[in-house]
Design an enzyme around this catalytic site. Structure first.
Site, mmCIF file in Angstrom:
data_model
loop_
_atom_site.group_PDB
_atom_site.id
_atom_site.type_symbol
_atom_site.label_atom_id
_atom_site.label_comp_id
_atom_site.label_asym_id
_atom_site.label_seq_id
_atom_site.Cartn_x
_atom_site.Cartn_y
_atom_site.Cartn_z
ATOM 1 N N ARG A 182 40.016 10.776 -13.086
ATOM 2 C CA ARG A 182 40.780 9.842 -13.920
ATOM 3 C C ARG A 182 41.402 10.487 -15.172
ATOM 4 N NH1 ARG A 182 39.291 5.839 -16.151
ATOM 5 N NH2 ARG A 182 41.054 4.531 -15.635
ATOM 6 N N GLY A 217 41.974 -6.523 -11.305
ATOM 7 C CA GLY A 217 42.672 -5.950 -12.447
ATOM 8 C C GLY A 217 42.057 -6.168 -13.808
ATOM 9 N N ARG A 267 37.139 -2.642 -10.762
ATOM 10 C CA ARG A 267 36.771 -1.999 -12.018
ATOM 11 C C ARG A 267 35.832 -2.866 -12.872
ATOM 12 N NH1 ARG A 267 40.103 1.865 -14.081
ATOM 13 N NH2 ARG A 267 41.811 1.034 -12.834
ATOM 14 N N CYS A 298 39.975 25.495 -10.897
ATOM 15 C CA CYS A 298 41.068 26.352 -11.329
ATOM 16 C C CYS A 298 42.369 25.592 -11.519
ATOM 17 C CB CYS A 298 41.253 27.481 -10.313
ATOM 18 S SG CYS A 298 39.734 28.392 -10.097
ATOM 19 N N GLU A 299 42.395 24.714 -12.499
ATOM 20 C CA GLU A 299 43.577 23.940 -12.881
ATOM 21 C C GLU A 299 43.442 23.674 -14.374
ATOM 22 O OE1 GLU A 299 46.000 22.666 -10.839
ATOM 23 O OE2 GLU A 299 45.060 23.086 -8.911
ATOM 24 N N GLU A 353 39.731 -10.472 -6.850
ATOM 25 C CA GLU A 353 39.396 -9.182 -6.220
ATOM 26 C C GLU A 353 39.080 -8.129 -7.264
ATOM 27 O OE1 GLU A 353 43.168 -8.358 -4.482
ATOM 28 O OE2 GLU A 353 42.926 -9.803 -2.873
ATOM 29 N N TYR A 408 45.390 10.144 -14.905
ATOM 30 C CA TYR A 408 46.025 9.103 -15.738
ATOM 31 C C TYR A 408 45.913 9.387 -17.222
ATOM 32 C CZ TYR A 408 44.543 6.210 -11.646
ATOM 33 O OH TYR A 408 44.278 5.691 -10.422
#
Ligand SMILES: *Cc1c(COP(=O)(O)O)cnc(C)c1O
Length: 405
Positions: A298, A225, A262, A327-328, A259, A302
């Site tokens: 991403r 994290g 990122r 196409c979005e 862990e 988000y």
């Protein structure tokens, strides 16, 4: 200096680039921060599961934190020894549990009482004793994006302290379960130290209570994290992070595990994409590039911010949205950022794309996935080929042949 033009020429675009020297330096920083204790840095494979990336970290001494049996297989293919692999995740299937036990990994991280019963049953069938840890949900708000916050009771992850204690007692009394670890992971892209410290305190106290019940926890896993710099965030220094955690562990003889995903990969990766067109709709300027949300989701998922640089900028910057061909309307890398005029074939670098970039990519719009390249010691090497159309249809083509007969 990286010659982006040469790399784009050699490997094509869109392209993922990973700086392996930067990955190593991040790993070393974290490992050294914990040097006061025995520690194991388990790389969170989901952040970037390319085999060469995993192998690079394993060669440096890292273990692997896996969230599916596929990731466990990747970890072992990349050379991670079983005793450095842990398996987490809220929904493990029976076959995944069985295979993890067969592979004799360090421990399975339990996320519910029901899961404990499955693991116990499968271990019993196999005639073995399964090493387990329990993921404690300390009900701490990590103050990050709701989608990547995991340490609140409102999130699906882990169990509350009372349930955890119950699981440990049952495990201690079961000949097929060996409770060796404890775990928490309160969220991702953490930039505040206090929530981590609070969570660690809660879980350390639980370890003391378990000790009193003669349950000896050997591995204290603080999850991942650690946040990274996307847009100038104030970051937690690895040293301060380690000190905050170590400060909660007085009197406990445990190996610290963490862990990070990122933190190791995020700022070590870039996404290289070419300009296709520019256009103006009313008063909105769009720069259309050959990368898209299927390659790097991403921003769409988000609203994440990635810095974008234009190579060899010329002229005055005006607001532009950088968008892909999918196409979005949600297919964008940035909205209304200052960008100098661009022309066909110009190169844009989307920064901080090493984590949760390629691994979250898809084939939406029948777009083959990008190639991946490692940069190390001033050299570049391909670590994943660009996908080919033939591969995308390989599992379907036989069925239309059948119906055509
Ligand atoms: C995703 C995840 C991580 C890694 O998170 P980062 O923010 O990439 O460091 C670590 N542990 C668990 C259990 C995870 O689910």
């Amino acid at each position: 200096m990286v010659d982006y033009h040469a790399l784009a020429q050699k490997y094509g675009t869109p392209l993922y680039l990973y700086d392996f020297d930067a990955i190593a330096s991040q790993y070393t920083k974290l490992k050294e921060a914990f040097s006061a204790r025995k520690s194991l840095v388990c790389y969170a494979v989901k952040a970037n599961s390319n085999l060469s990336v995993i192998k690079h970290l394993v060669d440096l001494g890292a273990g692997c934190d896996c969230v599916s049996i596929g990731e466990v297989r990747r970890a072992q293919l990349a050379g991670a020894p079983g005793y450095k692999i842990i398996f987490s995740g809220v929904g493990k299937r029976d076959d995944e549990i069985r295979e993890a036990l067969e592979r004799d990994i360090l421990m399975i991280n339990l996320e519910s009482e029901a899961e404990m019963e499955r693991v116990e049953m499968i271990a019993q069938e196999m005639g073995i004793c399964a090493r387990i840890s329990v993921r404690v949900n300390p009900n701490i708000d990590p103050q990050t994006h709701p989608y990547i916050s995991t340490g609140l009771h409102a999130n699906k992850f882990g169990v509350d302290e009372d349930t955890a204690k119950r699981i440990y007692i049952k495990a201690k009394n079961s000949p097929h379960l060996d409770p060796v670890g404890i775990h928490f992971h309160i969220g991702s892209q953490l930039t505040q130290l206090d929530p981590i410290k609070e969570a660690s305190e809660i879980v350390a106290n639980l370890v003391r209570q378990l000790q009193a019940l003669d349950i000896q926890i050997r591995f204290f896993d603080v999850g991942g994290g650690l946040g990274i710099d996307y847009e100038g965030e104030k970051l937690i220094e690895p040293y301060d992070y380690a000190q905050a955690i170590l400060g909660t562990l007085s009197g406990l003889d445990v190996t610290i595990m963490c862990e990070p995903g990122r933190f190791l990969l995020g700022n070590s990766g870039e996404f290289l994409t070419r300009v296709l067109y520019e256009k103006v709709n009313g008063d909105k300027r769009f720069v259309i590039v050959d990368g898209a949300m299927n390659d790097l989701i991403r921003p769409s998922l988000y609203n994440a911010v990635h810095r974008i640089t234009l190579l060899e900028p010329q002229g005055e910057a005006t607001p532009a949205s950088v968008v892909g061909p999918v196409c979005e309307s949600g297919d964008f890398f940035a909205k209304d950022i200052p960008l100098p005029p661009t022309k066909h074939d110009d190169l844009l670098i989307v920064e901080s794309a090493g984590a949760y970039g390629f691994t979250m990519s898809s084939n939406y719009n029948t777009r083959p996935r990008a190639a991946e390249v490692a940069l190390q010691n001033g050299e570049d090497r391909l670590i994943r080929k660009r996908e080919r159309f033939d591969e995308l249809i390989a599992d379907e083509i036989d069925f239309i042949n059948l119906t055509n007969q």
